[in-house]
Design a protein around this motif. Structure first.
Motif, PDB file in Angstrom:
ATOM      1  N   ALA A  95       3.678   2.310  12.926  1.00 53.99           N
ATOM      2  CA  ALA A  95       2.692   3.276  13.401  1.00 53.99           C
ATOM      3  C   ALA A  95       1.606   3.509  12.355  1.00 53.99           C
ATOM      4  O   ALA A  95       0.414   3.620  12.683  1.00 53.99           O
ATOM      5  CB  ALA A  95       3.380   4.589  13.761  1.00 53.99           C
ATOM      6  N   ALA A  96       2.030   3.572  11.077  1.00 58.20           N
ATOM      7  CA  ALA A  96       1.054   3.741  10.010  1.00 58.20           C
ATOM      8  C   ALA A  96       0.108   2.549   9.947  1.00 58.20           C
ATOM      9  O   ALA A  96      -1.109   2.703   9.768  1.00 58.20           O
ATOM     10  CB  ALA A  96       1.779   3.924   8.671  1.00 58.20           C
ATOM     11  N   GLN A  97       0.685   1.341  10.116  1.00 64.58           N
ATOM     12  CA  GLN A  97      -0.153   0.142  10.099  1.00 64.58           C
ATOM     13  C   GLN A  97      -1.131   0.143  11.283  1.00 64.58           C
ATOM     14  O   GLN A  97      -2.289  -0.289  11.149  1.00 64.58           O
ATOM     15  CB  GLN A  97       0.748  -1.092  10.173  1.00 64.58           C
ATOM     16  N   GLN A  98      -0.686   0.650  12.422  1.00 64.41           N
ATOM     17  CA  GLN A  98      -1.562   0.713  13.589  1.00 64.41           C
ATOM     18  C   GLN A  98      -2.713   1.697  13.367  1.00 64.41           C
ATOM     19  O   GLN A  98      -3.842   1.470  13.831  1.00 64.41           O
ATOM     20  CB  GLN A  98      -0.756   1.104  14.824  1.00 64.41           C
ATOM     21  N   GLN A  99      -2.445   2.801  12.655  1.00 60.46           N
ATOM     22  CA  GLN A  99      -3.517   3.742  12.341  1.00 60.46           C
ATOM     23  C   GLN A  99      -4.610   3.069  11.503  1.00 60.46           C
ATOM     24  O   GLN A  99      -5.812   3.228  11.767  1.00 60.46           O
ATOM     25  CB  GLN A  99      -2.958   4.948  11.583  1.00 60.46           C
ATOM     26  N   LEU A 100      -4.152   2.308  10.509  1.00 59.22           N
ATOM     27  CA  LEU A 100      -5.114   1.601   9.668  1.00 59.22           C
ATOM     28  C   LEU A 100      -5.864   0.534  10.464  1.00 59.22           C
ATOM     29  O   LEU A 100      -7.065   0.321  10.261  1.00 59.22           O
ATOM     30  CB  LEU A 100      -4.394   0.954   8.482  1.00 59.22           C
ATOM     31  N   GLN A 148      -4.971  13.331   9.826  1.00 60.05           N
ATOM     32  CA  GLN A 148      -4.624  13.297  11.246  1.00 60.05           C
ATOM     33  C   GLN A 148      -3.114  13.412  11.482  1.00 60.05           C
ATOM     34  O   GLN A 148      -2.668  14.209  12.305  1.00 60.05           O
ATOM     35  CB  GLN A 148      -5.153  11.999  11.874  1.00 60.05           C
ATOM     36  N   THR A 149      -2.337  12.627  10.784  1.00 61.91           N
ATOM     37  CA  THR A 149      -0.872  12.648  11.008  1.00 61.91           C
ATOM     38  C   THR A 149      -0.100  13.015   9.761  1.00 61.91           C
ATOM     39  O   THR A 149       1.116  13.235   9.835  1.00 61.91           O
ATOM     40  CB  THR A 149      -0.396  11.265  11.487  1.00 61.91           C
ATOM     41  N   GLY A 150      -0.756  13.066   8.625  1.00 61.47           N
ATOM     42  CA  GLY A 150      -0.036  13.364   7.393  1.00 61.47           C
ATOM     43  C   GLY A 150       0.817  12.219   6.916  1.00 61.47           C
ATOM     44  O   GLY A 150       1.687  12.396   6.041  1.00 61.47           O
ATOM     45  N   THR A 151       0.586  11.031   7.450  1.00 62.07           N
ATOM     46  CA  THR A 151       1.408   9.873   7.070  1.00 62.07           C
ATOM     47  C   THR A 151       1.130   9.454   5.636  1.00 62.07           C
ATOM     48  O   THR A 151       2.049   9.173   4.865  1.00 62.07           O
ATOM     49  CB  THR A 151       1.117   8.687   8.016  1.00 62.07           C
ATOM     50  N   GLY A 160      -3.585   2.740   2.772  1.00 61.88           N
ATOM     51  CA  GLY A 160      -2.996   4.060   2.607  1.00 61.88           C
ATOM     52  C   GLY A 160      -1.765   3.995   1.733  1.00 61.88           C
ATOM     53  O   GLY A 160      -0.945   3.069   1.847  1.00 61.88           O
ATOM     54  N   ALA A 161      -1.627   4.940   0.854  1.00 68.71           N
ATOM     55  CA  ALA A 161      -0.462   5.015  -0.041  1.00 68.71           C
ATOM     56  C   ALA A 161       0.510   6.063   0.497  1.00 68.71           C
ATOM     57  O   ALA A 161       0.101   7.151   0.907  1.00 68.71           O
ATOM     58  CB  ALA A 161      -0.900   5.369  -1.455  1.00 68.71           C
ATOM     59  N   ILE A 162       1.777   5.708   0.493  1.00 71.56           N
ATOM     60  CA  ILE A 162       2.836   6.629   0.916  1.00 71.56           C
ATOM     61  C   ILE A 162       3.783   6.821  -0.253  1.00 71.56           C
ATOM     62  O   ILE A 162       4.366   5.855  -0.753  1.00 71.56           O
ATOM     63  CB  ILE A 162       3.599   6.076   2.135  1.00 71.56           C
ATOM     64  N   HIS A 163       3.899   8.057  -0.705  1.00 73.14           N
ATOM     65  CA  HIS A 163       4.786   8.342  -1.833  1.00 73.14           C
ATOM     66  C   HIS A 163       6.251   8.229  -1.411  1.00 73.14           C
ATOM     67  O   HIS A 163       6.643   8.661  -0.326  1.00 73.14           O
ATOM     68  CB  HIS A 163       4.518   9.745  -2.372  1.00 73.14           C
ATOM     69  N   LEU A 164       7.042   7.659  -2.296  1.00 67.80           N
ATOM     70  CA  LEU A 164       8.484   7.547  -2.076  1.00 67.80           C
ATOM     71  C   LEU A 164       9.185   8.481  -3.049  1.00 67.80           C
ATOM     72  O   LEU A 164       8.870   8.517  -4.233  1.00 67.80           O
ATOM     73  CB  LEU A 164       8.966   6.107  -2.319  1.00 67.80           C
ATOM     74  N   GLY A 165      10.160   9.195  -2.526  1.00 69.87           N
ATOM     75  CA  GLY A 165      10.962  10.053  -3.398  1.00 69.87           C
ATOM     76  C   GLY A 165      10.335  11.391  -3.699  1.00 69.87           C
ATOM     77  O   GLY A 165      10.945  12.237  -4.352  1.00 69.87           O
ATOM     78  N   LYS A 166       9.117  11.653  -3.247  1.00 69.56           N
ATOM     79  CA  LYS A 166       8.484  12.958  -3.461  1.00 69.56           C
ATOM     80  C   LYS A 166       8.729  13.854  -2.261  1.00 69.56           C
ATOM     81  O   LYS A 166       8.785  13.404  -1.114  1.00 69.56           O
ATOM     82  CB  LYS A 166       6.972  12.783  -3.660  1.00 69.56           C
ATOM     83  N   HIS A 167       8.820  15.140  -2.544  1.00 73.43           N
ATOM     84  CA  HIS A 167       9.095  16.080  -1.457  1.00 73.43           C
ATOM     85  C   HIS A 167       7.950  16.150  -0.464  1.00 73.43           C
ATOM     86  O   HIS A 167       8.134  16.520   0.691  1.00 73.43           O
ATOM     87  CB  HIS A 167       9.370  17.475  -2.042  1.00 73.43           C
TER      88      HIS A 167
END
Length: 529
Positions: free
Chosen positions: A62-67, A94-97, A173-180
């Protein structure tokens, strides 16, 4: 003369048998519940890991589709900085992804970023993953890596091209891993259990991407069978020892789009914690039944008469032919023993009689009284073992379906009985008359040549065709004749040859006899004498 106290013997044997039964039942219950709990936990963990792996895969798609959607809009906006800023702000909000969104030109220069606090707009990126995204020129999900601020993240990128195919750069888009505050972390959730259960995600290089202990994120997991299996693309479950040598029940599933693996595991001790209490409850319930039973047995053992050992031993071997004679030789010197002895003799006689009748019923066709297929196979096996030659006549009532259709099944059954009776009338006492099924019959003639069997078949055909059937008319038969070992060395082959000859008789007009390997006898009437 010393005699063994049978009351004490019965009591001791009963107590031993009861205790052994109790222990066996208790152990079997324990093993059954143990396996059930283990299997249920493994399956639950597998299903949970598969669910999260599927959700993660869908999330990334879904994230890839947004991009991808944004990439279709951006070629027209490349010379409009304000609209580029608006687009990255829309993507991030838009989605906070995404934790960060970038539009990068082919020379590596950042045209727009969100949030603005990153301070990267106008700069030229030289990080390995950013350059890899430029070189890829296709949709890409990076391997997890440490960002500028030290956060572990994954970077998704989508190429931007004009309609004529000119490559302009990419939006990522960057997605953090392990962060709250990471969207993927929110998807996977926090799993803190008092019983030591764990959920973690590893990448293709065995790095921990998600773990309940944030300090372990980024560490490499080695020697874990579940991790090795899931990185091979396998989905399943297994019992294993983790790095702390704790026995775990692990379920695992791969994330198809990234090669990551999701592992959900629970300590075996947590799964089995309630088993001991449950087994104590079962033991208490069982003892409530067995203790009164033992008391009753102890009391009833006093009422049992003394030496019955011979009768008891013989009774355990009633299937032997010598059992009846052994019972007769038992010295029954008192009333109870004598009555039991007589009852055992009578019962044994009845049993043998019933077994004989049951055996006869087992090999007899109930409608015609002829030997059925089971009895036929038994006789053929015995004759073959004894090397006794025999002839086979396979026969079938012609147009029997018309009998059932025109006169009903009751009359059809009477016709079957009529033919069976005529077959009996032409057979010897040593012959075996069989109904192999439906309107098909077999006549087995021991010590009979092929020629003699052919004469019997022709005589039977003529008899049936000249004897009025229950339908009020005449029925005819077709027959095939074969011989063992004359026609073939294999008994099944001989039976098959007889059937084939029967079918030849059917095809050639019915009401005739065909001999294996010869021409048909014909349908002329045969003498009945």
């Amino acid at each position: 003369m010393y005699r063994l106290d049978l009351r004490r013997l019965i009591l001791l044997l009963t107590i031993a048998a009861t205790l052994l039964t109790l222990l066996n039942s208790f152990h079997a219950s324990y093993r059954t519940l143990y396996r059930q709990l283990i299997a249920q936990t493994l399956e639950a963990n597998r299903a949970y890991a598969a669910k999260l792996a599927h959700s993660t895969d869908n999330f990334l798609k879904a994230a890839q589709q947004q991009l991808a959607y944004s990439a279709t809009l951006l070629p027209e906006l490349f010379d409009r900085p304000e609209q580029l800023d608006a687009e990255v702000a829309r993507l991030k909000g838009q989605t906070g992804t995404f934790n960060g969104v970038f539009i990068v030109r082919t020379d590596g220069r950042v045209l727009a970023t969100a949030p603005n606090s990153l301070g990267l707009a106008g700069s030229v990126l030289k990080t390995q993953e950013m350059l890899a995204a430029l070189r890829a020129r296709q949709p890409r999900i990076s391997a997890p890596y440490a960002g500028v601020r030290g956060y572990l993240l994954v970077f998704l990128s989508q190429p931007i091209s004009t309609r004529d195919g000119r490559y302009l750069g990419y939006v990522g888009g960057a997605i953090h891993l392990g962060k709250h505050d990471g969207s993927l972390q929110a998807l996977l959730g926090n799993h803190y259990y008092q019983d030591g259960s764990q959920l973690y995600v590893v990448d293709a290089n065995r790095h921990l991407l998600h773990h309940q202990d944030p300090s372990q994120i980024g560490e490499i997991v080695n020697g874990n069978p579940a991790v090795e299996a899931v990185l091979r693309g396998e989905e399943g479950s297994r019992q294993l020892l983790d790095s702390q040598r704790t026995d775990m029940l692990a379920g695992y599933a791969p994330v198809a789009s990234t090669g990551w693996g999701v592992v959900a595991q629970r300590p075996s001790t947590a799964t089995l914690a309630a088993l001991d209490d449950l087994m104590l409850e079962i033991l208490f319930d069982v003892l409530l039944f067995f203790v009164p039973l033992l008391v009753a047995i102890w009391w009833l053992s006093k009422l049992i008469a003394r030496p019955l050992q011979q009768l008891a031993i013989t009774a355990r071997h009633w299937e032997f032919s010598s059992a009846q004679e052994q019972i007769r030789h038992v010295h029954s010197w008192y009333f109870e023993a004598e009555q039991l002895k007589l009852a055992m003799l009578n019962g044994l006689a009845l049993l043998h009689g019933k077994l004989g009748r049951l055996n006869q019923e087992n090999i007899t066709d109930p409608l015609t009284g002829l030997v059925n297929r089971r009895g036929q196979q038994f006789a053929l096996k015995r004759w073959q073992e004894q090397q006794q030659p025999f002839a086979v006549i396979a026969l079938d009532i012609d147009h029997f379906k018309q009998v059932n259709d025109n006169h009903g099944h009751d009359v059809g059954d009477q016709v079957l009985q009529h033919v069976s009776h005529l077959m009996d009338s032409v057979s010897r006492s040593s012959d075996l008359v069989c109904r192999s099924g439906g309107e098909e019959f077999v006549l087995l003639l021991p010590e009979t040549s092929l020629e003699a069997a052919t004469q019997v078949a022709e005589r039977l055909r003529g008899l049936i065709s000249h004897t009025q059937a229950p339908t009020g008319a005449f029925v005819t038969i077709s027959a095939g004749v074969a011989h063992w070992p004359g026609s073939a060395s294999s008994v099944p082959t001989v039976l098959k040859l007889a059937d084939e000859a029967l079918y030849r008789a059917k095809r050639n007009g019915r009401n005739r006899v065909v001999v294996t390997g010869q021409q048909e006898i014909g349908s002329e009437d045969a003498p009945l004498d």
